[in-house]
Design a protein around this motif. Structure first.
Motif, PDB file in Angstrom:
ATOM      1  N   PHE A 166     -13.621   4.136 112.760  1.00  0.00           N
ATOM      2  CA  PHE A 166     -14.487   4.327 113.917  1.00  0.00           C
ATOM      3  C   PHE A 166     -15.942   4.216 113.517  1.00  0.00           C
ATOM      4  O   PHE A 166     -16.364   4.775 112.505  1.00  0.00           O
ATOM      5  CB  PHE A 166     -14.261   5.705 114.565  1.00  0.00           C
ATOM      6  N   ASP A 167     -16.711   3.504 114.316  1.00  0.00           N
ATOM      7  CA  ASP A 167     -18.164   3.442 114.165  1.00  0.00           C
ATOM      8  C   ASP A 167     -18.703   4.600 114.993  1.00  0.00           C
ATOM      9  O   ASP A 167     -18.622   4.586 116.221  1.00  0.00           O
ATOM     10  CB  ASP A 167     -18.684   2.108 114.687  1.00  0.00           C
ATOM     11  N   TYR A 168     -19.216   5.624 114.336  1.00  0.00           N
ATOM     12  CA  TYR A 168     -19.651   6.824 115.051  1.00  0.00           C
ATOM     13  C   TYR A 168     -20.842   6.580 115.970  1.00  0.00           C
ATOM     14  O   TYR A 168     -21.040   7.324 116.922  1.00  0.00           O
ATOM     15  CB  TYR A 168     -19.963   7.951 114.076  1.00  0.00           C
ATOM     16  N   ALA A 169     -21.614   5.539 115.717  1.00  0.00           N
ATOM     17  CA  ALA A 169     -22.759   5.237 116.592  1.00  0.00           C
ATOM     18  C   ALA A 169     -22.286   4.782 117.966  1.00  0.00           C
ATOM     19  O   ALA A 169     -22.899   5.095 118.986  1.00  0.00           O
ATOM     20  CB  ALA A 169     -23.652   4.178 115.952  1.00  0.00           C
ATOM     21  N   THR A 170     -21.165   4.044 117.997  1.00  0.00           N
ATOM     22  CA  THR A 170     -20.674   3.500 119.268  1.00  0.00           C
ATOM     23  C   THR A 170     -19.346   4.114 119.700  1.00  0.00           C
ATOM     24  O   THR A 170     -18.905   3.901 120.822  1.00  0.00           O
ATOM     25  CB  THR A 170     -20.459   1.980 119.149  1.00  0.00           C
ATOM     26  N   MET A 171     -18.699   4.843 118.772  1.00  0.00           N
ATOM     27  CA  MET A 171     -17.333   5.360 118.942  1.00  0.00           C
ATOM     28  C   MET A 171     -16.354   4.234 119.267  1.00  0.00           C
ATOM     29  O   MET A 171     -15.337   4.445 119.907  1.00  0.00           O
ATOM     30  CB  MET A 171     -17.269   6.478 119.990  1.00  0.00           C
ATOM     31  N   GLY A 172     -16.676   3.050 118.771  1.00  0.00           N
ATOM     32  CA  GLY A 172     -15.775   1.912 118.886  1.00  0.00           C
ATOM     33  C   GLY A 172     -15.018   1.712 117.589  1.00  0.00           C
ATOM     34  O   GLY A 172     -15.398   2.251 116.543  1.00  0.00           O
ATOM     35  N   ILE A 173     -13.949   0.937 117.676  1.00  0.00           N
ATOM     36  CA  ILE A 173     -13.160   0.624 116.491  1.00  0.00           C
ATOM     37  C   ILE A 173     -12.649  -0.806 116.613  1.00  0.00           C
ATOM     38  O   ILE A 173     -12.182  -1.224 117.673  1.00  0.00           O
ATOM     39  CB  ILE A 173     -12.000   1.640 116.303  1.00  0.00           C
ATOM     40  N   SER A 174     -12.787  -1.560 115.543  1.00  0.00           N
ATOM     41  CA  SER A 174     -12.334  -2.949 115.513  1.00  0.00           C
ATOM     42  C   SER A 174     -10.813  -3.006 115.539  1.00  0.00           C
ATOM     43  O   SER A 174     -10.136  -2.078 115.102  1.00  0.00           O
ATOM     44  CB  SER A 174     -12.855  -3.614 114.239  1.00  0.00           C
ATOM     45  N   ASP A 175     -10.284  -4.127 115.994  1.00  0.00           N
ATOM     46  CA  ASP A 175      -8.844  -4.366 115.928  1.00  0.00           C
ATOM     47  C   ASP A 175      -8.433  -4.896 114.555  1.00  0.00           C
ATOM     48  O   ASP A 175      -7.245  -4.936 114.242  1.00  0.00           O
ATOM     49  CB  ASP A 175      -8.426  -5.397 116.987  1.00  0.00           C
ATOM     50  N   ASP A 176      -9.408  -5.289 113.736  1.00  0.00           N
ATOM     51  CA  ASP A 176      -9.143  -5.919 112.446  1.00  0.00           C
ATOM     52  C   ASP A 176      -9.125  -4.875 111.326  1.00  0.00           C
ATOM     53  O   ASP A 176     -10.078  -4.107 111.168  1.00  0.00           O
ATOM     54  CB  ASP A 176     -10.221  -6.970 112.166  1.00  0.00           C
ATOM     55  N   VAL A 177      -8.064  -4.843 110.543  1.00  0.00           N
ATOM     56  CA  VAL A 177      -7.928  -3.839 109.488  1.00  0.00           C
ATOM     57  C   VAL A 177      -9.018  -3.972 108.424  1.00  0.00           C
ATOM     58  O   VAL A 177      -9.512  -2.969 107.906  1.00  0.00           O
ATOM     59  CB  VAL A 177      -6.518  -3.854 108.851  1.00  0.00           C
TER      60      VAL A 177
END
Length: 126
Positions: free
Chosen positions: A26-37
């Protein structure tokens, strides 16, 4: 951030030891997460690097690393990224196949480090 919601610290300094909690992509700045491992592994390492820096350490101080992945096939594609951080250090390492807290999470990384003798530690917890 998960730390406040669940009740844990990203990193704990105990004498000359630094224990960094399991860290996901998780990118805490955006709370997003990539689909790529691989991108998740890179984000894990950025977060871990920041935690280590806050404790007066770098990846060169890591003595133990644990990799947790739901799919063992996802581990090998991450090797080049992991080698960038740990290739010269060669910490003790374990890879475990297990479920993670969120199905979007493809890798979680946990490290233990030894602080250099004169490392500065912040007064406030992480």
């Amino acid at each position: 951030m998960f730390e406040e919601q669940i009740g844990y610290a990203r990193a704990v300094v105990d004498g000359d030891r630094v224990h960094v909690s399991g860290t996901t992509g998780f990118d805490y700045a955006t709370m997003g997460i990539s689909d790529d491992v691989v991108e998740q592994a890179e984000q894990c390492l950025r977060t871990i690097g920041a935690a280590l820096a806050s404790a007066g350490c770098t990846f060169a101080d890591v003595v133990r690393v644990r990799y947790l992945l739901p799919d063992r096939e996802d581990f090998e594609p991450c090797w080049p990224v992991l080698r960038e951080c740990f290739g010269a250090v060669r910490p003790a390492a374990t890879m475990m196949v297990c479920g993670l807290a969120d199905p979007r999470m493809k890798i979680e990384i946990e490290v233990d480090a030894r602080r250099p003798p004169h490392a500065q530690v912040p007064v406030h917890p992480f």
